[in-house]
Design a protein around this motif. Structure first.
Motif, PDB file in Angstrom:
ATOM      1  N   ARG A   1       3.886   9.253   4.581  1.00 23.29           N
ATOM      2  CA  ARG A   1       3.934   9.697   5.979  1.00 23.29           C
ATOM      3  C   ARG A   1       4.612  11.057   6.094  1.00 23.29           C
ATOM      4  O   ARG A   1       4.217  11.900   6.908  1.00 23.29           O
ATOM      5  CB  ARG A   1       4.644   8.659   6.838  1.00 23.29           C
ATOM      6  CG  ARG A   1       3.831   7.396   7.051  1.00 23.29           C
ATOM      7  CD  ARG A   1       4.395   6.535   8.163  1.00 23.29           C
ATOM      8  NE  ARG A   1       5.810   6.230   7.991  1.00 23.29           N
ATOM      9  CZ  ARG A   1       6.285   5.147   7.392  1.00 23.29           C
ATOM     10  NH1 ARG A   1       5.470   4.254   6.899  1.00 23.29           N
ATOM     11  NH2 ARG A   1       7.593   4.948   7.309  1.00 23.29           N
TER      12      ARG A   1
ATOM     13  N   ARG B   1       0.194   4.191   0.674  1.00 24.27           N
ATOM     14  CA  ARG B   1      -0.136   5.110   1.761  1.00 24.27           C
ATOM     15  C   ARG B   1       0.533   4.721   3.072  1.00 24.27           C
ATOM     16  O   ARG B   1       0.416   5.432   4.052  1.00 24.27           O
ATOM     17  CB  ARG B   1      -1.647   5.183   1.941  1.00 24.27           C
ATOM     18  CG  ARG B   1      -2.308   5.825   0.741  1.00 24.27           C
ATOM     19  CD  ARG B   1      -3.764   5.960   0.944  1.00 24.27           C
ATOM     20  NE  ARG B   1      -4.397   6.281  -0.329  1.00 24.27           N
ATOM     21  CZ  ARG B   1      -5.511   6.938  -0.437  1.00 24.27           C
ATOM     22  NH1 ARG B   1      -6.141   7.340   0.629  1.00 24.27           N
ATOM     23  NH2 ARG B   1      -6.016   7.192  -1.614  1.00 24.27           N
ATOM     24  N   ASN B   2       1.213   3.588   3.095  1.00 28.69           N
ATOM     25  CA  ASN B   2       1.953   3.180   4.289  1.00 28.69           C
ATOM     26  C   ASN B   2       3.441   3.492   4.164  1.00 28.69           C
ATOM     27  O   ASN B   2       4.195   3.226   5.077  1.00 28.69           O
ATOM     28  CB  ASN B   2       1.777   1.679   4.550  1.00 28.69           C
ATOM     29  CG  ASN B   2       0.386   1.364   5.027  1.00 28.69           C
ATOM     30  OD1 ASN B   2      -0.293   2.218   5.557  1.00 28.69           O
ATOM     31  ND2 ASN B   2      -0.047   0.142   4.820  1.00 28.69           N
TER      32      ASN B   2
ATOM     33  N   ASN C   1       0.838  -1.191   0.000  1.00 25.91           N
ATOM     34  CA  ASN C   1       0.000   0.000   0.000  1.00 25.91           C
ATOM     35  C   ASN C   1       0.877   1.246   0.000  1.00 25.91           C
ATOM     36  O   ASN C   1       1.614   1.475   0.952  1.00 25.91           O
ATOM     37  CB  ASN C   1      -0.909  -0.031   1.234  1.00 25.91           C
ATOM     38  CG  ASN C   1      -1.874   1.119   1.278  1.00 25.91           C
ATOM     39  OD1 ASN C   1      -1.826   2.023   0.462  1.00 25.91           O
ATOM     40  ND2 ASN C   1      -2.759   1.084   2.242  1.00 25.91           N
TER      41      ASN C   1
END
Length: 92
Positions: A12, A6-7, A4
């Motif tokens: 971040r 978004r991880n 993913n």
């Protein structure tokens, strides 16, 4: 890209950059509770003005990142917000 995106560290970093600005919610205009637990409806989330479902290449673009309440972001979903019509006052 595996997993993913978004991880990952770039996502971040983008969240941290936006959080540090402590801006109000771009959808409703009210202050965001930056100190609240991430599950709280009035906590900070990173929202994308142009939904990532429509333009995945804009996932890490700072120009597309906006601060939003978790509740406002969930309500918007994957739609692009439209300008709200200004209601005229009642004529007497």
């Amino acid at each position: 890209m595996a997993g993913n995106p978004r991880n990952g560290r770039p996502y971040r970093r983008l969240c941290a950059w936006l959080r540090a600005q402590r801006l109000p919610c771009w959808l409703c205009g009210h202050e965001i509770g930056y100190e609240l637990d991430a599950r709280h409806p009035l906590s900070f989330t990173l929202d994308h003005e142009v939904p990532v479902s429509k333009r995945p290449d804009l996932l890490l673009d700072p120009a597309n990142a906006r601060p939003a309440h978790r509740r406002c972001n969930s309500r918007k979903g994957d739609r692009t917000p439209t300008a709200q019509p200004v209601r005229a006052s009642r004529r007497w």
